[in-house]
Motif scaffolding. Structure first.
Motif, short mmCIF file in Angstrom:
data_model
loop_
_atom_site.label_atom_id
_atom_site.label_comp_id
_atom_site.label_asym_id
_atom_site.label_seq_id
_atom_site.Cartn_x
_atom_site.Cartn_y
_atom_site.Cartn_z
N ASP A 53 0.71 -1.30 0.03
CA ASP A 53 0.12 0.09 -0.04
C ASP A 53 0.75 1.25 0.13
O ASP A 53 0.68 2.11 -0.78
CB ASP A 53 -1.05 0.00 1.15
CG ASP A 53 -2.10 -1.15 1.17
OD1 ASP A 53 -2.36 -1.61 -0.07
OD2 ASP A 53 -2.62 -1.18 2.14
N VAL A 54 1.96 1.04 0.99
CA VAL A 54 2.62 2.31 0.92
C VAL A 54 3.32 2.69 -0.40
O VAL A 54 3.43 3.92 -0.80
CB VAL A 54 3.73 2.29 2.17
CG1 VAL A 54 4.49 1.10 2.00
CG2 VAL A 54 4.63 3.59 2.28
N ASP A 87 0.74 4.04 -2.78
CA ASP A 87 0.63 5.42 -2.59
C ASP A 87 1.41 6.56 -3.02
O ASP A 87 1.26 7.63 -3.47
CB ASP A 87 0.19 5.47 -0.98
CG ASP A 87 -1.03 5.00 -0.35
OD1 ASP A 87 -2.00 4.57 -1.21
OD2 ASP A 87 -1.09 5.02 0.83
N MET A 88 2.78 5.95 -2.94
CA MET A 88 3.92 6.81 -3.35
C MET A 88 4.03 6.90 -5.05
O MET A 88 4.02 8.07 -5.43
CB MET A 88 5.17 6.12 -2.87
CG MET A 88 5.72 6.49 -1.46
SD MET A 88 6.75 5.31 -1.01
CE MET A 88 8.06 5.94 -1.57
N LEU A 89 3.78 5.91 -5.62
CA LEU A 89 3.67 5.90 -6.99
C LEU A 89 2.54 6.80 -7.61
O LEU A 89 2.59 7.67 -8.29
CB LEU A 89 3.34 4.37 -7.48
CG LEU A 89 4.29 3.43 -7.46
CD1 LEU A 89 4.07 2.05 -7.94
CD2 LEU A 89 5.63 3.81 -8.06
N ALA A 95 1.24 8.92 -5.69
CA ALA A 95 1.56 10.55 -5.44
C ALA A 95 2.47 11.28 -6.33
O ALA A 95 2.35 12.52 -6.74
CB ALA A 95 2.13 10.54 -4.01
N VAL A 96 3.18 10.31 -6.92
CA VAL A 96 4.39 11.03 -7.85
C VAL A 96 3.55 11.25 -9.22
O VAL A 96 3.78 12.31 -9.68
CB VAL A 96 5.55 9.81 -8.20
CG1 VAL A 96 6.23 10.42 -9.43
CG2 VAL A 96 6.48 10.02 -6.98
N LYS A 97 2.74 10.36 -9.68
CA LYS A 97 2.04 10.50 -10.85
C LYS A 97 1.20 11.98 -10.72
O LYS A 97 0.98 12.64 -11.70
CB LYS A 97 1.04 9.40 -11.26
CG LYS A 97 -0.08 9.38 -12.28
CD LYS A 97 0.61 9.39 -13.59
CE LYS A 97 -0.64 9.40 -14.58
NZ LYS A 97 -0.05 9.96 -16.03
#
Lengths: 479, 479
Positions: free
Chosen positions: A452-453, A456-458, A460-462
């Motif tokens: 999940d983390v 979430d990061m992927l 957020a970057v997109k």
């Protein structure tokens, strides 16, 4: 194939008119015949759809076109040479933006060992440009006569020289990118060292066109090795191949440039299917073969080093037999076995394919356990696992048993086999896409497998770089 | 120095109680005497302030502590060995999180050439651990006896072997990071190839602790070179040094591992100031010297290659004179000149320092033009420009003329000199921070110099991963 992607977007007639005016007749293509090459997958796994193909002639035009798309909320799929393997560059209603007319060689700087080219330069062309400067551009792969630099960077291409020179990521010094809003980011630098804030170029490398359009790149040039020596070596097992790799690295101080493993069944496929191929060492039938290429910086003493290494390998029973290419022709013939293997395999019948990596040390256990899992599902499957052992990267392919049609096989066992193989890869901290990328084919599986983390990061970057989700949407991840 | 950073945060008493309980007596430090080492800059450029020092004993504890900070909205400054050069690891009211107790060596995998260690392992320790496996961890720099792996990754450290082995970024295979909300991202992979979506680890490398806390890393191990040969060569100019570099790269096939340039004035500083130093070649006074180290994978023939190279360099008048270290002791003595140069320079008086890079090919023009600009401001300044020519990275330092106090000099000319030098660097597509980073010292200048589109991207990335701006806020960029 699991391309479940669909997209519909409404294209305003006014946008079409303005795009056509902006791009001009050569840059705006919308007849089915002219669009076909851009919209079909070279492996025949379906066709894309696009309102038109945009072929901007310059970076400024890319910028203007992307600004126009932003104005009308139009989504875009960038495409290079259309040689991808995971359906990442085929549009599904997006406008296809081809980089093929971005053809400038902007700068060659031998004293800095760098070259700056636009995205549409083809890999084989770049190799030649760099060779003229008595340098090497080491990236090398099957599609090099068609694949474009922009696409190769967007997919972080690998190939047969990763062991010594790294992936495309390792060869990029700087990028120029047109952002989704049309602004040009000039990150073209020939610097070896630059610690000014986050290394933004890394985001675009391997992003498969989901964050921006790469329009140019500054790339490293390397010294040309004085001599490459190719050998064809018989090993009893993948474990012996991994031992040989460690020995070869130590004895040559890291000069091993390619280290490819093939099973006998794969060699047989090639000899049966491909014209003008011959067994490099017909007297020695072995369950496995290693193609080892070593790139020596100096000719003097190189052969001694290789012979010393092979003697050691024979003495310690790592290698059972082998030949050393005595000429360019013989080296070419050996490489041909490896390079035509994917085509030979295709002729034999479509296999259920996996492009996976594990730590090099886990590779023998991976092959053994994967085979056991596959045979438990299809006892008489034809397993062809081959590839870049030096990088821990195997193309682990499962072909139907004799007499079973590939379509039937795929339908009956494809999903189950892939799940079994990929589950094992993940248990071993490996990757379900070592070099081919995610595209649409592996998007849903990626979403299931990452934490999940991480997801979430992927996302957020997109969202940070493409907040309107107009850059190759639904490839890699869906937001 | 331009540390204009200030921060105030209100720390709830309840947070303090909970943090103390969580971290235990060894992990929670709040007496001024115990805090001093963490809060003072080793170069004596001021002190930080923190409510307490958190020294978590494990990654789980880092995670719990970061979750607690998130609950109370507390900002955190991560710190490794506190050897940074741009005041990036000194807190200004944030809680200081020291990684020094994260000391586990989690895994060594010789067949995969990888090692996984926690953030608090010191570089020199890692070098030893890897040496025991008959491998090399090539990162090497002055602070290696104190600098920690986590900090070295967070600052993307460089050093003296970048030419052959790259920066820290090039040596990282995977990371484990505790995110601002306390979640642990397990990106620890020993894979050489992994094309599954964006390469998230790249964001944390060089982020100076502004996006998360690096708690562990999987790093590459390299083959040990069989022999390193050090030479001390006289060249007439930086242009000759760059020519020599190209020749040496070509002749050795890229085996040059260090290539450092020093001016005579720098050598004189060292010989005057540093005990137990001697001129490697007292008979030849030259305006510039090159320390060249070549790492050969095999002992046999190595000396012939080097001698052949030097002969060519003398014949073509690239090199005017030089010595080849005949023993380890002599090699050590030559290296000592280079390594003590920053200290010798410090003894002479604080210089206005610049850590800049330009393309290698532009380096001679840079030095010439920078000198002209500096002399136009301070005609009799003492310029000491030295460093990693092979990487295009110069430490371009301007010391006061004789008889002028350094404080006075700094106050009168510091800003003007730096502006002149950095303007030139930017005109040449260079970097105003080649290896030291941004921290607080260069933050405002970075903001002035980068393009709008780049600053927007940097801010978008920061907001994406640290939306509450609690990770080392106001370092690198301000949002």
């Amino acid at each position: 194939m699991t391309d479940t992607h669909t997209m519909t977007q409404t294209i305003a007639p006014e946008f079409l008119v303005r795009a056509k005016t902006l791009l001009g007749p050569v840059g705006f293509i919308d007849t089915p015949a002219d669009m076909e090459n851009y919209l079909s997958d070279w492996r025949g796994r379906g066709n894309g759809e696009a309102p038109f193909i945009a072929r901007p002639e310059s970076v400024v035009q890319v910028s203007e076109f992307m600004a126009l798309c932003a104005e009308y909320g139009v989504a875009v799929t960038p495409q290079g040479g259309n040689t991808g393997l995971v359906l990442g560059g085929l549009p599904h209603g997006e406008v296809l933006l081809s980089t093929k007319r971005l053809r400038a060689v902007r700068n060659i700087d031998p004293l800095n060992d760098s070259v700056t080219v636009e995205a549409g330069i083809i890999l084989a062309e770049l190799q030649e440009i760099v060779a003229k400067e008595n340098r090497l551009f080491p990236l090398s792969l099957g599609a090099e006569g068609q694949a474009q630099i922009g696409g190769l960077i967007s997919t972080n291409a690998g190939g047969v020289a990763v062991l010594k020179y790294g992936m495309m990521r390792d060869l990029v010094l700087g990028l120029e990118v047109v952002m989704p809003d049309g602004r040009i980011w000039n990150g073209l630098t020939g610097l070896r060292k630059d610690n000014t804030a986050y290394d933004l170029k890394q985001l675009f490398i391997g992003a498969e066109g989901t964050l921006g359009v790469i329009t140019a790149a500054t790339l490293k040039m390397m010294p040309r090795p004085a001599v490459k020596m190719v050998s064809w070596l018989c090993v009893e097992s993948p474990a012996k191949a991994v031992e040989l790799l460690a020995l070869a690295k130590a004895e040559t101080g890291g000069a091993v440039s390619s280290f490819e493993l093939m099973p006998r069944i794969g060699v047989d496929f090639v000899l049966e299917q491909m014209p003008d191929t011959r067994d490099p060492h017909p007297d020695a039938k072995s369950p496995w073969y290693v193609l080892m290429e070593i790139s020596f910086p100096r000719e003097e003493g190189a052969r001694d080093v290789l012979e010393g290494l092979l003697e050691k390998a024979m003495e310690s029973e790592i290698v059972t037999d082998g030949v050393l290419a005595e000429s360019e022709t013989q080296a070419f013939e050996i490489w041909k076995i490896r390079e035509t293997l994917p085509l030979a395999e295709k002729a034999f019948g479509k296999a259920v394919k996996h492009d996976v990596s594990v730590p090099v040390s886990s590779l023998p256990a991976f092959i053994e356990q994967a085979n056991a899992r596959v045979y438990a599902i299809v006892p008489n499957a034809n397993i062809i696992s081959f590839g870049h052992v030096g990088d821990g990267n195997m193309h682990y392919n499962v072909a139907p048993p004799e007499g079973v049609s590939d379509d039937e096989f795929y339908k009956a066992y494809g999903a189950e086999l892939t799940k079994a193989v990929h589950d094992l890869v993940c248990d071993m901290n490996g990757s379900i896409s070592a070099e081919h990328g995610i595209g649409t084919m592996k998007r849903d599986e990626l979403a299931e497998r990452v934490s999940d983390v991480e997801m979430d990061m992927l996302k957020a970057v997109k969202r940070a770089l493409d907040p309107e989700n107009r850059m190759n949407p639904n490839r890699v991840i869906s937001i």
